[in-house]
Design an enzyme around this catalytic site. Structure first.
Site, PDB file in Angstrom:
ATOM      1  CB  CYS A   9      -1.000  -0.032   1.153  1.00  0.00           C
ATOM      2  SG  CYS A   9      -0.280  -0.057   2.809  1.00  0.00           S
ATOM      3  CG  ASN A  23       4.039  -1.571   5.465  1.00  0.00           C
ATOM      4  OD1 ASN A  23       5.097  -1.865   6.010  1.00  0.00           O
ATOM      5  ND2 ASN A  23       3.113  -2.476   5.245  1.00  0.00           N
ATOM      6  CB  CYS A  71      -4.155   1.675   6.810  1.00  0.00           C
ATOM      7  SG  CYS A  71      -4.020   3.180   7.797  1.00  0.00           S
ATOM      8  NE  ARG A  72      -4.551   1.482   1.521  1.00  0.00           N
ATOM      9  CZ  ARG A  72      -4.294   2.222   0.464  1.00  0.00           C
ATOM     10  NH1 ARG A  72      -5.098   2.159  -0.581  1.00  0.00           N
ATOM     11  NH2 ARG A  72      -3.252   3.040   0.441  1.00  0.00           N
ATOM     12  CB  SER A  73       0.097  -3.589   2.775  1.00  0.00           C
ATOM     13  OG  SER A  73       0.915  -2.656   3.419  1.00  0.00           O
ATOM     14  CG  ASP A 104      -5.196   5.952   1.989  1.00  0.00           C
ATOM     15  OD1 ASP A 104      -5.360   5.570   3.167  1.00  0.00           O
ATOM     16  OD2 ASP A 104      -4.283   6.720   1.629  1.00  0.00           O
TER      17      ASP A 104
HETATM   18  P1  4NP Z   1      -1.987   2.776   3.976  1.00  0.00           P
HETATM   19  O1  4NP Z   1      -2.670   4.138   4.489  1.00  0.00           O
HETATM   20  O2  4NP Z   1      -1.334   3.106   2.654  1.00  0.00           O
HETATM   21  O3  4NP Z   1      -3.131   1.843   3.821  1.00  0.00           O
HETATM   22  O4  4NP Z   1      -0.996   2.375   5.039  1.00  0.00           O
HETATM   23  C1  4NP Z   1      -1.975   5.344   4.595  1.00  0.00           C
HETATM   24  C2  4NP Z   1      -1.231   5.604   5.730  1.00  0.00           C
HETATM   25  C3  4NP Z   1      -0.577   6.808   5.864  1.00  0.00           C
HETATM   26  C4  4NP Z   1      -0.671   7.745   4.862  1.00  0.00           C
HETATM   27  C5  4NP Z   1      -1.408   7.481   3.730  1.00  0.00           C
HETATM   28  C6  4NP Z   1      -2.049   6.274   3.591  1.00  0.00           C
HETATM   29  N1  4NP Z   1      -0.023   8.986   5.009  1.00  0.00           N
HETATM   30  O5  4NP Z   1      -0.222   9.852   4.139  1.00  0.00           O
HETATM   31  O6  4NP Z   1       0.724   9.208   5.967  1.00  0.00           O
END
Ligand code: 4NP
Length: 169
Positions: A16, A19, A21-23, A136
Site C-alpha cells: 500500500c 504500510n 493500514c491496508r497492507s 485508502d
Molecule cells: P496505507 O494508508 O497506505 O493503507 O498504510 C496510509 C497511511 C498513511 C498515509 C497514507 C495512507 N499517510 O499519508 O501518511
C-alpha cells in the site's frame, strides 16, 4: 506430489502507500488464513509501503482495532518497498489501489508480478480496474476500516485459491 516442502515458497508482498493500514491487515489476514488451511510453510509473506514516511512504525491504531474486533492480532513494523530485493524475492506484488500499482511499476517491478489485490475477489470478475481498489482509509472514519477489512478478507481467500491452483509442482 511429494517434496513440496523443499520447494521455494511462494513469495507474496502486500503493498500500500504507508504500510500502516491496508497492507499490514492484508498480511495479517493472509497469514491467519494459510495457518488455518495448513499451508503456511508454502508461503513467504510480507508487506510494505511505496512511501517511507511511516517506516519503523506499528500498524495504525484503527487497523489494530478492526482486526482485534474480528479476533485477529498480529505484529507489525512498517517498511518501505525495497525494489532491488523485493522484486526478486516475491512472485506476487499485490497492490491495494491504482496508485500503489503505478508506484510498483514506476520502481521497476515486472508487470507480470503486479496485481490489484481485489482482482482475486471472485465476485468482482470482469470489473474495471477502478472498481478493484481497496480505498485508502487513512483520512476517513471508522467505517472505512470495516469496509477495508471485508474487502481484504474476501480478496485473501480468492488469492489463496489462485496461488495454490497456480503453484508449479
Ligand atoms: P496505507 O494508508 O497506505 O493503507 O498504510 C496510509 C497511511 C498513511 C498515509 C497514507 C495512507 N499517510 O499519508 O501518511
Amino acid at each position: 506430489m511429494s517434496g513440496s516442502r523443499a520447494e521455494k515458497p511462494i513469495g507474496v508482498l502486500f503493498v500500500c502507500l504507508g504500510n500502516i493500514c491496508r497492507s499490514p491487515l492484508a498480511k495479517g489476514l493472509f497469514q491467519d488464513l494459510v495457518q488455518e488451511r495448513g499451508v503456511a510453510e508454502r508461503f513467504d509473506i510480507d508487506s510494505c509501503g511505496t512511501g517511507g514516511w511511516h517506516a519503523g512504525d506499528g500498524a495504525d491504531p484503527r487497523t489494530i482495532q478492526i482486526a482485534a474486533f474480528h479476533g485477529l492480532t498480529f505484529e507489525h513494523e512498517a517498511r518501505q518497498l525495497d525494489p532491488r530485493r523485493d522484486f526478486e524475492r516475491f512472485e506476487y506484488l499485490l497492490a491495494m489501489d491504482l496508485d500503489n500499482k503505478a508506484g510498483l511499476l514506476h520502481a521497476g517491478a515486472p508487470a507480470s508480478k503486479v496485481h490489484l489485490m481485489r482482482s482475486f475477489d471472485p465476485a468482482l470478475k470482469g470489473e474495471t480496474e477502478h472498481r478493484l481498489q481497496v480505498p485508502d482509509p487513512y483520512y476517513g472514519g471508522s467505517e472505512g476500516f470495516e469496509k477495508m477489512y471485508v474487502m481484504l478478507k474476501t480478496a485473501c481467500e480468492g488469492f489463496l485459491s489462485h496461488a495454490l491452483a497456480n503453484q508449479p509442482r
